[in-house]
Motif scaffolding. Structure first.
Motif, PDB file in Angstrom:
ATOM      1  N   LEU A 104       0.837  -1.199   0.000  1.00 25.08           N
ATOM      2  CA  LEU A 104       0.000   0.000   0.000  1.00 25.08           C
ATOM      3  C   LEU A 104       0.874   1.253   0.000  1.00 25.08           C
ATOM      4  O   LEU A 104       1.884   1.301   0.706  1.00 25.08           O
ATOM      5  CB  LEU A 104      -0.913   0.011   1.215  1.00 25.08           C
ATOM      6  N   LEU A 105       0.467   2.254  -0.762  1.00 27.97           N
ATOM      7  CA  LEU A 105       1.218   3.505  -0.809  1.00 27.97           C
ATOM      8  C   LEU A 105       0.988   4.339   0.455  1.00 27.97           C
ATOM      9  O   LEU A 105       1.862   5.104   0.862  1.00 27.97           O
ATOM     10  CB  LEU A 105       0.799   4.306  -2.050  1.00 27.97           C
ATOM     11  N   TYR A 106      -0.182   4.178   1.090  1.00 27.11           N
ATOM     12  CA  TYR A 106      -0.506   4.950   2.289  1.00 27.11           C
ATOM     13  C   TYR A 106      -0.854   4.015   3.447  1.00 27.11           C
ATOM     14  O   TYR A 106      -2.001   3.986   3.908  1.00 27.11           O
ATOM     15  CB  TYR A 106      -1.688   5.893   2.009  1.00 27.11           C
ATOM     16  N   PRO A 107       0.103   3.245   3.951  1.00 23.91           N
ATOM     17  CA  PRO A 107      -0.193   2.360   5.085  1.00 23.91           C
ATOM     18  C   PRO A 107      -0.625   3.173   6.296  1.00 23.91           C
ATOM     19  O   PRO A 107      -0.085   4.247   6.559  1.00 23.91           O
ATOM     20  CB  PRO A 107       1.140   1.635   5.341  1.00 23.91           C
ATOM     21  N   GLY A 108      -1.629   2.671   6.987  1.00 22.84           N
ATOM     22  CA  GLY A 108      -2.163   3.421   8.124  1.00 22.84           C
ATOM     23  C   GLY A 108      -3.140   4.499   7.725  1.00 22.84           C
ATOM     24  O   GLY A 108      -3.678   5.212   8.567  1.00 22.84           O
ATOM     25  N   SER A 109      -3.405   4.631   6.430  1.00 21.72           N
ATOM     26  CA  SER A 109      -4.386   5.577   5.910  1.00 21.72           C
ATOM     27  C   SER A 109      -4.956   4.965   4.627  1.00 21.72           C
ATOM     28  O   SER A 109      -5.002   3.738   4.490  1.00 21.72           O
ATOM     29  CB  SER A 109      -3.728   6.935   5.645  1.00 21.72           C
ATOM     30  N   SER A 110      -5.402   5.790   3.707  1.00 21.08           N
ATOM     31  CA  SER A 110      -5.923   5.291   2.434  1.00 21.08           C
ATOM     32  C   SER A 110      -5.939   6.439   1.444  1.00 21.08           C
ATOM     33  O   SER A 110      -5.920   7.613   1.822  1.00 21.08           O
ATOM     34  CB  SER A 110      -7.343   4.731   2.601  1.00 21.08           C
ATOM     35  N   LEU A 111      -5.988   6.097   0.177  1.00 23.98           N
ATOM     36  CA  LEU A 111      -6.122   7.130  -0.844  1.00 23.98           C
ATOM     37  C   LEU A 111      -7.434   7.881  -0.666  1.00 23.98           C
ATOM     38  O   LEU A 111      -7.485   9.105  -0.817  1.00 23.98           O
ATOM     39  CB  LEU A 111      -6.047   6.514  -2.241  1.00 23.98           C
ATOM     40  N   GLY A 112      -8.501   7.162  -0.331  1.00 21.21           N
ATOM     41  CA  GLY A 112      -9.787   7.817  -0.116  1.00 21.21           C
ATOM     42  C   GLY A 112      -9.703   8.909   0.941  1.00 21.21           C
ATOM     43  O   GLY A 112     -10.198  10.026   0.749  1.00 21.21           O
ATOM     44  N   GLU A 113      -9.053   8.598   2.062  1.00 14.85           N
ATOM     45  CA  GLU A 113      -8.899   9.582   3.138  1.00 14.85           C
ATOM     46  C   GLU A 113      -8.022  10.749   2.700  1.00 14.85           C
ATOM     47  O   GLU A 113      -8.322  11.916   2.997  1.00 14.85           O
ATOM     48  CB  GLU A 113      -8.287   8.912   4.367  1.00 14.85           C
ATOM     49  N   LYS A 114      -6.940  10.443   2.011  1.00 13.33           N
ATOM     50  CA  LYS A 114      -6.031  11.494   1.545  1.00 13.33           C
ATOM     51  C   LYS A 114      -6.751  12.446   0.583  1.00 13.33           C
ATOM     52  O   LYS A 114      -6.555  13.675   0.641  1.00 13.33           O
ATOM     53  CB  LYS A 114      -4.815  10.880   0.862  1.00 13.33           C
ATOM     54  N   LEU A 115      -7.566  11.885  -0.293  1.00 16.74           N
ATOM     55  CA  LEU A 115      -8.308  12.727  -1.240  1.00 16.74           C
ATOM     56  C   LEU A 115      -9.309  13.617  -0.513  1.00 16.74           C
ATOM     57  O   LEU A 115      -9.434  14.805  -0.831  1.00 16.74           O
ATOM     58  CB  LEU A 115      -9.037  11.850  -2.265  1.00 16.74           C
ATOM     59  N   GLN A 116     -10.027  13.059   0.473  1.00 22.19           N
ATOM     60  CA  GLN A 116     -11.013  13.874   1.181  1.00 22.19           C
ATOM     61  C   GLN A 116     -10.339  14.987   1.977  1.00 22.19           C
ATOM     62  O   GLN A 116     -10.848  16.106   2.053  1.00 22.19           O
ATOM     63  CB  GLN A 116     -11.851  12.991   2.100  1.00 22.19           C
ATOM     64  N   GLN A 117      -9.181  14.704   2.551  1.00 18.23           N
ATOM     65  CA  GLN A 117      -8.437  15.739   3.280  1.00 18.23           C
ATOM     66  C   GLN A 117      -7.958  16.848   2.338  1.00 18.23           C
ATOM     67  O   GLN A 117      -7.998  18.031   2.672  1.00 18.23           O
ATOM     68  CB  GLN A 117      -7.241  15.113   3.995  1.00 18.23           C
ATOM     69  N   ALA A 118      -7.512  16.451   1.155  1.00 18.72           N
ATOM     70  CA  ALA A 118      -6.980  17.422   0.198  1.00 18.72           C
ATOM     71  C   ALA A 118      -8.079  18.196  -0.519  1.00 18.72           C
ATOM     72  O   ALA A 118      -7.845  19.307  -1.018  1.00 18.72           O
ATOM     73  CB  ALA A 118      -6.109  16.705  -0.841  1.00 18.72           C
ATOM     74  N   LEU A 119      -9.294  17.611  -0.561  1.00 16.29           N
ATOM     75  CA  LEU A 119     -10.418  18.215  -1.289  1.00 16.29           C
ATOM     76  C   LEU A 119     -11.610  18.366  -0.343  1.00 16.29           C
ATOM     77  O   LEU A 119     -12.622  17.673  -0.460  1.00 16.29           O
ATOM     78  CB  LEU A 119     -10.798  17.327  -2.490  1.00 16.29           C
ATOM     79  N   PRO A 120     -11.514  19.273   0.625  1.00 16.44           N
ATOM     80  CA  PRO A 120     -12.543  19.365   1.658  1.00 16.44           C
ATOM     81  C   PRO A 120     -13.918  19.788   1.150  1.00 16.44           C
ATOM     82  O   PRO A 120     -14.919  19.559   1.833  1.00 16.44           O
ATOM     83  CB  PRO A 120     -11.972  20.411   2.631  1.00 16.44           C
ATOM     84  N   TYR A 121     -13.982  20.385  -0.045  1.00 21.04           N
ATOM     85  CA  TYR A 121     -15.274  20.833  -0.584  1.00 21.04           C
ATOM     86  C   TYR A 121     -15.811  19.870  -1.649  1.00 21.04           C
ATOM     87  O   TYR A 121     -16.723  20.198  -2.395  1.00 21.04           O
ATOM     88  CB  TYR A 121     -15.133  22.241  -1.147  1.00 21.04           C
ATOM     89  N   THR A 122     -15.223  18.677  -1.699  1.00 19.57           N
ATOM     90  CA  THR A 122     -15.632  17.646  -2.641  1.00 19.57           C
ATOM     91  C   THR A 122     -16.161  16.455  -1.850  1.00 19.57           C
ATOM     92  O   THR A 122     -15.676  16.157  -0.758  1.00 19.57           O
ATOM     93  CB  THR A 122     -14.427  17.215  -3.511  1.00 19.57           C
ATOM     94  N   TYR A 123     -17.166  15.769  -2.399  1.00 15.55           N
ATOM     95  CA  TYR A 123     -17.768  14.624  -1.718  1.00 15.55           C
ATOM     96  C   TYR A 123     -17.134  13.345  -2.273  1.00 15.55           C
ATOM     97  O   TYR A 123     -17.539  12.847  -3.322  1.00 15.55           O
ATOM     98  CB  TYR A 123     -19.277  14.619  -1.922  1.00 15.55           C
ATOM     99  N   VAL A 124     -16.131  12.830  -1.574  1.00 16.96           N
ATOM    100  CA  VAL A 124     -15.393  11.654  -2.053  1.00 16.96           C
ATOM    101  C   VAL A 124     -16.129  10.378  -1.647  1.00 16.96           C
ATOM    102  O   VAL A 124     -16.497  10.205  -0.486  1.00 16.96           O
ATOM    103  CB  VAL A 124     -13.957  11.633  -1.484  1.00 16.96           C
TER     104      VAL A 124
END
Length: 198
Positions: free
Chosen positions: A90-110
């Motif tokens: 995994l590229l983001y162990p202990g997290s996920s791409l989904g979580e990273k995207l939502q954090q980076a795009l707070p006004y987007t519904y991931v």
């Protein structure tokens, strides 16, 4: 009819675009170039990320303005690949791409979905010998309902779709990619998916 932008025109993006078009939606397919993706995202209500997961965070963060207020459906897995090109970790162990995207795009519904199966099953779930499961992860209930409907539109039965909860649950579904190289080495590229038996 919903205006949908599919980012990525490979096997995953092309298959989803064709299935959604057959279902009656207005679909625009963009390649990975920033200009093409930005224009497609700007005019769509729902944007599907079908680009390789390892570069998705950077690619989509650059579209923050275009994705504001939109539903972003992420079907990718962020992995490092082994020598054979198959996922190794995994590229983001202990997290996920989904979580990273939502954090980076707070006004987007991931919404994370369709990432626990071989790509052919995404648009042909009835082709397997037993019902597969499509998981939904996301913070916004209305966005998940919209994605649930899209899945039904491309052949998923409602009771095959499981809402896991918030975007943090994508950590679990993304970890399922670690099965993939072993399944492929064992059985080849035969269609398969994670299925929850009840």
């Amino acid at each position: 009819m919903t205006h949908i932008a599919v980012l990525g025109n490979g096997r995953v993006g092309g298959g989803l675009a064709a299935a959604l078009t057959r279902a009656g939606h207005q679909v625009t397919v963009a390649d990975r170039s920033p200009g093409s993706a930005a224009e497609a995202a700007r005019t769509a209500r729902i944007v599907i990320n079908a680009t390789p997961g390892a570069g998705s965070l950077e690619r989509l963060t650059a579209l923050r303005e275009e994705l504001a207020g939109k539903i972003l459906v992420d079907v990718s897995n962020a992995t490092t690949d082994g020598p054979d090109g198959l996922p190794a970790d995994l590229l983001y162990p202990g997290s996920s791409l989904g979580e990273k995207l939502q954090q980076a795009l707070p006004y987007t519904y991931v919404v994370k979905t369709l990432n626990t199966m071989l790509y052919t099953v995404m648009t042909a779930p009835t082709a397997l010998t037993q019902p597969p499961t499509a998981f939904l992860s996301g913070q916004d209930e209305e966005a998940k309902r919209a994605v649930h409907q899209l899945l039904e539109d491309i052949g998923w039965q409602s009771d095959w779709i499981t809402d896991l909860g918030g975007i943090e649950t994508s950590r679990a579904s993304e970890a399922a990619v670690l099965f993939v190289p072993h399944v492929i080495r064992s059985s080849g590229f035969t269609p398969f998916a994670v299925s929850i038996a009840r």
